[in-house]
Scaffold this motif. Structure first.
Motif, mmCIF file in Angstrom:
data_model
loop_
_atom_site.group_PDB
_atom_site.id
_atom_site.type_symbol
_atom_site.label_atom_id
_atom_site.label_comp_id
_atom_site.label_asym_id
_atom_site.label_seq_id
_atom_site.Cartn_x
_atom_site.Cartn_y
_atom_site.Cartn_z
ATOM 1 N N GLY A 27 -28.902 -9.069 -8.595
ATOM 2 C CA GLY A 27 -28.900 -9.711 -9.893
ATOM 3 C C GLY A 27 -27.969 -9.101 -10.926
ATOM 4 O O GLY A 27 -27.938 -9.556 -12.071
ATOM 5 N N VAL A 28 -27.202 -8.088 -10.546
ATOM 6 C CA VAL A 28 -26.281 -7.427 -11.475
ATOM 7 C C VAL A 28 -24.855 -7.825 -11.122
ATOM 8 O O VAL A 28 -24.448 -7.723 -9.957
ATOM 9 N N ARG A 29 -24.106 -8.267 -12.106
ATOM 10 C CA ARG A 29 -22.748 -8.754 -11.893
ATOM 11 C C ARG A 29 -21.719 -7.697 -12.300
ATOM 12 O O ARG A 29 -21.910 -6.976 -13.277
ATOM 13 N N HIS A 30 -20.622 -7.644 -11.549
ATOM 14 C CA HIS A 30 -19.542 -6.695 -11.806
ATOM 15 C C HIS A 30 -18.195 -7.417 -11.683
ATOM 16 O O HIS A 30 -18.060 -8.361 -10.900
ATOM 17 N N ARG A 31 -17.206 -6.962 -12.437
ATOM 18 C CA ARG A 31 -15.841 -7.429 -12.207
ATOM 19 C C ARG A 31 -15.409 -6.968 -10.824
ATOM 20 O O ARG A 31 -15.464 -5.779 -10.510
ATOM 21 N N LEU A 32 -14.946 -7.870 -9.979
ATOM 22 C CA LEU A 32 -14.490 -7.455 -8.658
ATOM 23 C C LEU A 32 -13.179 -6.685 -8.760
ATOM 24 O O LEU A 32 -13.027 -5.624 -8.141
ATOM 25 N N ILE A 33 -12.235 -7.183 -9.530
ATOM 26 C CA ILE A 33 -10.972 -6.479 -9.762
ATOM 27 C C ILE A 33 -10.970 -6.040 -11.220
ATOM 28 O O ILE A 33 -10.688 -6.817 -12.127
ATOM 29 N N ALA A 34 -11.312 -4.763 -11.432
ATOM 30 C CA ALA A 34 -11.529 -4.268 -12.795
ATOM 31 C C ALA A 34 -10.239 -3.929 -13.520
ATOM 32 O O ALA A 34 -10.242 -3.777 -14.740
ATOM 33 N N VAL A 71 -3.390 4.370 -5.270
ATOM 34 C CA VAL A 71 -4.417 3.887 -4.340
ATOM 35 C C VAL A 71 -5.608 4.836 -4.328
ATOM 36 O O VAL A 71 -6.764 4.411 -4.325
ATOM 37 N N HIS A 72 -5.335 6.149 -4.332
ATOM 38 C CA HIS A 72 -6.433 7.117 -4.363
ATOM 39 C C HIS A 72 -7.316 6.913 -5.594
ATOM 40 O O HIS A 72 -8.552 6.960 -5.508
ATOM 41 N N ALA A 73 -6.692 6.705 -6.744
ATOM 42 C CA ALA A 73 -7.477 6.485 -7.962
ATOM 43 C C ALA A 73 -8.335 5.233 -7.842
ATOM 44 O O ALA A 73 -9.520 5.223 -8.212
ATOM 45 N N ALA A 74 -7.746 4.158 -7.307
ATOM 46 C CA ALA A 74 -8.485 2.908 -7.153
ATOM 47 C C ALA A 74 -9.637 3.058 -6.167
ATOM 48 O O ALA A 74 -10.740 2.530 -6.384
ATOM 49 N N VAL A 75 -9.408 3.783 -5.082
ATOM 50 C CA VAL A 75 -10.442 3.979 -4.069
ATOM 51 C C VAL A 75 -11.602 4.799 -4.628
ATOM 52 O O VAL A 75 -12.776 4.490 -4.401
ATOM 53 N N ALA A 76 -11.284 5.864 -5.353
ATOM 54 C CA ALA A 76 -12.339 6.690 -5.941
ATOM 55 C C ALA A 76 -13.154 5.885 -6.951
ATOM 56 O O ALA A 76 -14.381 6.035 -7.048
ATOM 57 N N HIS A 77 -12.489 5.048 -7.711
ATOM 58 C CA HIS A 77 -13.165 4.158 -8.662
ATOM 59 C C HIS A 77 -14.164 3.272 -7.927
ATOM 60 O O HIS A 77 -15.335 3.139 -8.337
ATOM 61 N N ALA A 78 -13.734 2.669 -6.819
ATOM 62 C CA ALA A 78 -14.607 1.780 -6.056
ATOM 63 C C ALA A 78 -15.770 2.537 -5.439
ATOM 64 O O ALA A 78 -16.904 2.051 -5.415
ATOM 65 N N ARG A 79 -15.495 3.738 -4.937
ATOM 66 C CA ARG A 79 -16.580 4.508 -4.327
ATOM 67 C C ARG A 79 -17.643 4.858 -5.354
ATOM 68 O O ARG A 79 -18.849 4.751 -5.082
ATOM 69 N N HIS A 80 -17.216 5.274 -6.539
ATOM 70 C CA HIS A 80 -18.194 5.677 -7.547
ATOM 71 C C HIS A 80 -19.055 4.503 -7.990
ATOM 72 O O HIS A 80 -20.198 4.703 -8.416
ATOM 73 N N LEU A 81 -18.511 3.299 -7.892
ATOM 74 C CA LEU A 81 -19.260 2.101 -8.295
ATOM 75 C C LEU A 81 -19.876 1.405 -7.081
ATOM 76 O O LEU A 81 -20.146 0.203 -7.117
ATOM 77 N N ASN A 82 -20.098 2.159 -6.018
ATOM 78 C CA ASN A 82 -20.811 1.657 -4.841
ATOM 79 C C ASN A 82 -20.161 0.431 -4.224
ATOM 80 O O ASN A 82 -20.835 -0.461 -3.712
ATOM 81 N N ARG A 83 -18.828 0.362 -4.308
ATOM 82 C CA ARG A 83 -18.020 -0.688 -3.691
ATOM 83 C C ARG A 83 -18.236 -2.060 -4.329
ATOM 84 O O ARG A 83 -17.790 -3.068 -3.779
ATOM 85 N N LEU A 84 -18.866 -2.111 -5.477
ATOM 86 C CA LEU A 84 -19.126 -3.390 -6.141
ATOM 87 C C LEU A 84 -17.993 -3.804 -7.067
ATOM 88 O O LEU A 84 -17.943 -4.948 -7.520
ATOM 89 N N SER A 85 -17.091 -2.887 -7.361
ATOM 90 C CA SER A 85 -15.924 -3.171 -8.188
ATOM 91 C C SER A 85 -14.740 -2.438 -7.604
ATOM 92 O O SER A 85 -14.881 -1.320 -7.092
ATOM 93 N N ALA A 86 -13.580 -3.062 -7.638
ATOM 94 C CA ALA A 86 -12.368 -2.479 -7.063
ATOM 95 C C ALA A 86 -11.230 -2.594 -8.071
ATOM 96 O O ALA A 86 -11.399 -3.130 -9.169
ATOM 97 N N GLN A 87 -10.083 -2.074 -7.696
ATOM 98 C CA GLN A 87 -8.877 -2.199 -8.507
ATOM 99 C C GLN A 87 -7.733 -2.647 -7.608
ATOM 100 O O GLN A 87 -7.782 -2.483 -6.384
ATOM 101 N N ALA A 88 -6.719 -3.218 -8.226
ATOM 102 C CA ALA A 88 -5.514 -3.634 -7.511
ATOM 103 C C ALA A 88 -4.398 -2.634 -7.768
ATOM 104 O O ALA A 88 -4.411 -1.899 -8.759
ATOM 105 N N VAL A 89 -3.412 -2.614 -6.867
ATOM 106 C CA VAL A 89 -2.250 -1.730 -6.989
ATOM 107 C C VAL A 89 -1.008 -2.550 -6.670
ATOM 108 O O VAL A 89 -0.907 -3.146 -5.591
ATOM 109 N N THR A 90 -0.057 -2.607 -7.598
ATOM 110 C CA THR A 90 1.179 -3.343 -7.373
ATOM 111 C C THR A 90 2.363 -2.390 -7.324
ATOM 112 O O THR A 90 2.420 -1.410 -8.082
ATOM 113 N N THR A 91 3.312 -2.677 -6.404
ATOM 114 C CA THR A 91 4.493 -1.834 -6.251
ATOM 115 C C THR A 91 5.728 -2.707 -6.054
ATOM 116 O O THR A 91 5.638 -3.902 -5.752
ATOM 117 N N SER A 92 6.865 -2.050 -6.157
ATOM 118 C CA SER A 92 8.134 -2.686 -5.836
ATOM 119 C C SER A 92 8.281 -2.784 -4.321
ATOM 120 O O SER A 92 7.395 -2.403 -3.557
#
Length: 623
Positions: A27-34, A71-92
């Protein structure tokens, strides 16, 4: 009348789509791509870069310094939030894209979600070859982004705008699925990013991805209950799946009711508080004596959310009882079936709750419970001996650094590490006070993870003290994200430990006949050996030059004061300490298989091979 459409570029449509994606569990909602991390160059600056400017109000942007560390920062973010929220990474394109590979492997190995958006070559081939393009003589559709295929759980190259619709939905499905998640890659040709298309409005509507809690199959549950009731010496091995499922309370309820003890993997440490009478600490090569002793005599090993890596199983030598059997509770059938186990393929919390209900009235033998509790008390004495301060004016050992930090942190502080000798010391000695305090990336054990990971966790948990424990070797791999912490005003704390070399690999080299070759930071002598004084490298000055406040500690007393000051700091702060290199951690309680040269002329290697053959003889295959 035709359905409503919106004319946007492919990159604009992707950013708008990502901003409207959510997960929901219990019942708790999270941004998938924060938010989106990015370093811009040709291949994404005019596409995704322009789109992030266009929609800055709905998609936060974070500037990184190295693609892997983003990517490491994004992965750690997702782990701390129990995989309920993630981040994207864009590169050239080119090197920006290939720099993602290590981070993608880390994410997928650890079953953690991250969305990768590397630029790619022109789909139209209008400009060919491009700057940084790899030309393949017989496969014209290959680009360097194909290196991301084996380390991604989902991969697609978007060669036409309309192809994004199905692919973006599949990408979200994988990211939000606890049984499938990992790195997801959408390779974006730079001309397609800028191409306009009439997108259906439905594509941009809010979409909720429900994170399932599948219940155990009744037949599997009945078999599991019979196995537990028949066991004389059961042992639970708690893995990272306990945390991802937020199953800590369910685990504690089961343990309180049955008396079954719990040992934890690196990812699962903290599943019980350190002072719970059934918490035996780490297991395996870096485990505690009490955990490993019980593992050797266990007749039923109950794995909860674990992958059973070689460190956990001591390379197949730890679970030594001739009649040992395994019961694996895991959300993925792939992991549940390991070691010839009975299976409970389900969500960790749902499975533990079902087990507790079905085991009502069952409890282990009182003598077994008294025995492991006595073993836990003996191990606490070992921890105290390794971590206690001793001479306040002496140069601290590495374990004294951990003891000093242990005295400073609060209930919710987060301690991050990934590589070197620290993971072993932490697994044996750290007293985890809360489920998210102990953050060890030991699936991929990637040097350079700690600093960007601290940034990702700090973003996920504002106001929480976050500590990156960094050895000199891992610091030299990737210090540049310090600048990002300064720029983002994130008060991460770094404990920088200088022992002038690769201490962990030095010890392994000595054990396996390599004689510590190439593991110390020393001047090279005329004969080619590395000898003499340490190199005149000042890592503290380097950290200061990147914008951190630096506190230098030369003694145990100074260290304790510096850690307390760092914890209270509101800016990125480094505590720098040179440690006594003499090992003070308890020795390994179980083996780890690193093959040794079968034939050698040097005495060290010959003796190492003899030790190796004696150890490898104890390996079993559990079928």
């Amino acid at each position: 009348m035709s359905a409503a459409t919106r004319r946007l570029t492919t990159a604009q449509a992707l950013v708008r789509f990502l901003a409207a994606q959510y997960t929901e569990r219990d019942g708790v909602r999270h941004r998938l791509i924060a938010g989106t991390w990015g370093i811009f160059g040709h291949g994404n600056v005019a596409g995704v870069g322009q789109a992030l400017v266009e929609y800055a109000e709905v998609m936060p942007y974070h500037q990184g310094r190295n693609e892997q560390s983003m990517v490491h920062a994004a992965v750690a973010h997702a782990r701390h939030l129990n995989r309920l929220s993630a981040q994207a990474v864009t590169t050239s394109i080119g090197p920006g894209a290939t720099n993602l590979v290590t981070g993608a492997a880390l994410a997928t190995v650890n079953r953690l979600p991250v969305l990768l958006l590397p630029g790619d070559y022109f789909a139209s081939r209008a400009a060919d070859p491009l700057l940084q393009q790899l030309e393949h003589p017989v496969e014209a559709d290959v680009s360097v982004n194909d290196t991301l295929r084996p380390v991604s759980r989902y991969f697609d190259r978007i060669t036409r705008p309309e192809a994004l619709i199905a692919s973006a939905l599949n990408a979200m499905r994988v990211l939000a699925d606890p049984a499938e998640t990992g790195a997801v890659t959408l390779a974006l040709p730079q001309d397609v990013q800028a191409e306009a298309y009439d997108w259906p409005e439905e594509f941009f509507a809010d979409r909720v991805w429900r994170v399932r809690r599948p219940a155990p199959d009744p037949v599997e549950l009945e078999a599991a209950v019979r196995a537990v009731r028949a066991a004389r010496r059961p042992l639970i091995v708690a893995g990272g799946g306990v945390h991802h499922s937020e199953a800590e309370d369910a685990l504690e309820a089961l343990v309180d009711a049955t008396g079954i003890p719990v040992a934890s993997t690196q990812a699962g440490k903290g599943s019980l508080r350190h002072d719970h009478p059934a918490d035996l600490g780490g297991i395996g090569h870096t485990g505690t004596a009490v955990s490993d002793d019980l593992a050797r005599t266990a007749d039923l090993v109950i794995g909860v959310g674990t992958r059973y890596t070689d460190f956990t199983t001591a390379s197949g030598t730890l679970f030594a009882d001739p009649d040992v059997r395994f019961l694996n509770l895991n959300i993925t059938g792939f992991d549940a079936h390991k070691l010839g186990a009975r299976t409970l393929v389900c969500d960790a919390r749902s499975g533990l709750e079902a087990l507790a209900g079905a085991l009502s009235g069952h409890r282990v033998d009182p003598a077994y419970e008294a025995g492991y509790r006595a073993g836990k008390e003996r191990w606490e004495e070992v921890v105290e001996a390794a971590c206690r301060a001793g001479d306040e004016n002496a140069v601290p050992t590495q374990t004294q650094v951990l003891g000093a930090l242990d005295a400073v942190v609060g209930e919710t502080d987060v301690v991050i590490n990934a590589a070197g000798s620290l993971p072993g010391d932490l697994h044996k000695l750290w007293r985890a006070r809360s489920p998210r305090q102990y953050h060890l990336e030991y699936g991929y054990s990637c040097m350079g993870y700690e600093i960007p990971a601290a940034i990702g966790v700090q973003q996920a948990a504002p106001g929480t003290p976050v500590w990156a424990l960094v050895g000199d070797g891992t610091y030299l791999m990737m210090p540049t994200e310090i600048v990002t912490a300064v720029q983002e005003r994130l008060p991460v704390k770094m404990v920088l430990i200088q022992n002038h070399g690769y201490a962990s690999i030095g010890g392994l080299s000595e054990e396996t006949g390599g004689e510590r070759f190439g593991t110390a930071y020393r001047y090279r002598a005329e004969d080619g050996t590395f000898t003499g004084a340490p190199l005149p490298v000042d890592l503290a000055a380097n950290a200061a030059s990147l914008g951190m406040d630096v506190l230098r500690a030369k003694t145990v007393r100074e260290l304790r004061h510096a850690l307390a000051e760092a914890r209270a700091a509101e800016r990125p702060t480094c505590v720098y300490v040179e440690t006594d290199p003499a090992p003070t951690a308890p020795p390994a309680e179980a083996w780890w298989d690193v093959p040794v040269a079968e034939v050698a002329s040097r005495e060290a290697a010959v003796r190492a091979r003899e030790r190796y053959e004696a150890r490898v003889a104890g390996r079993r295959r559990h079928l």
